[in-house]
Design an enzyme around this catalytic site. Structure first.
Site, PDB file in Angstrom:
ATOM      1  N   THR A 181       0.658  -0.699  -0.514  1.00 33.22           N
ATOM      2  CA  THR A 181       0.206   0.223   0.307  1.00 33.22           C
ATOM      3  C   THR A 181       1.268   0.942   0.105  1.00 33.22           C
ATOM      4  OG1 THR A 181       0.041   0.304   2.617  1.00 33.22           O
ATOM      5  CG2 THR A 181      -2.240  -1.179   1.487  1.00 33.22           C
ATOM      6  N   ASN A 194       1.294  -3.627  -6.387  1.00 33.05           N
ATOM      7  CA  ASN A 194       0.240  -3.377  -5.225  1.00 33.05           C
ATOM      8  C   ASN A 194       0.656  -5.057  -4.292  1.00 33.05           C
ATOM      9  OD1 ASN A 194      -0.849  -4.881  -7.206  1.00 33.05           O
ATOM     10  ND2 ASN A 194      -2.992  -4.094  -6.052  1.00 33.05           N
ATOM     11  N   LYS A 200       4.687   1.712  -2.777  1.00 32.75           N
ATOM     12  CA  LYS A 200       3.683   1.121  -3.929  1.00 32.75           C
ATOM     13  C   LYS A 200       5.168   1.304  -5.421  1.00 32.75           C
ATOM     14  CE  LYS A 200      -1.198   0.892  -3.365  1.00 32.75           C
ATOM     15  NZ  LYS A 200      -2.192   0.723  -4.693  1.00 32.75           N
ATOM     16  N   ASP A 249      -4.127  -3.512  -9.505  1.00 35.14           N
ATOM     17  CA  ASP A 249      -5.071  -1.935  -9.033  1.00 35.14           C
ATOM     18  C   ASP A 249      -5.482  -1.654 -10.174  1.00 35.14           C
ATOM     19  OD1 ASP A 249      -4.239  -1.362  -6.768  1.00 35.14           O
ATOM     20  OD2 ASP A 249      -2.816  -0.402  -6.940  1.00 35.14           O
TER      21      ASP A 249
END
Length: 130
Positions: A41, A66, A45, A82
């Site tokens: 997170t 991620n 990242k 993501d």
């Protein structure tokens, strides 16, 4: 969500949160804890990229990871999932193929994620992140 999936599939695994202040220290503890993979997170990242032995090309282009898999030899492999959420959200509201989309962003990573994912994975549309 992860742990429910492990139970449903009868997997001997557990998903635990770690509060990571120093990424390098956390990475050094991976063998001791027997970690096989982990989520990444913000704010890590982008920083995690320099610690990976290998990385999916899309994650490199996005400039963020991620998800990290710890390989059998202990090396780290990174990817970015993501973009899937970003594209699904856009596609649920807009026909992307052959169209144009403008994304107003709050975070630079999100915008890069949209642009790269759209251009590479779906093609056929122009996505502008001002």
């Amino acid at each position: 969500m992860h742990n429910t999936g492990y139970v449903a599939r009868k997997r001997d695994a557990v998903y635990l949160p770690f509060l990571v202040h120093d990424l390098k220290d956390f990475l050094g503890a991976i063998p001791e804890f027997g970690i096989r993979g982990f989520s990444v997170t913000i704010p890590h990242k982008q920083t995690i990229l320099k610690y990976l032995k290998d990385c999916e090309p899309l994650a490199v282009e996005i400039g963020a990871v991620n998800t990290v898999t710890v390989r059998r030899d202990g090396s780290l492999y990174g990817c970015n999932t993501d973009y899937v959420g970003v594209l699904r959200a856009l596609e649920s509201k807009v026909a992307l193929r052959g169209g144009r989309v403008v994304v107003f962003r709050r975070r630079r990573i999100c915008a890069r994620c949209c642009v790269c994912a759209g251009a590479i994975r779906r093609g056929g549309f122009r996505l502008r992140a001002p």
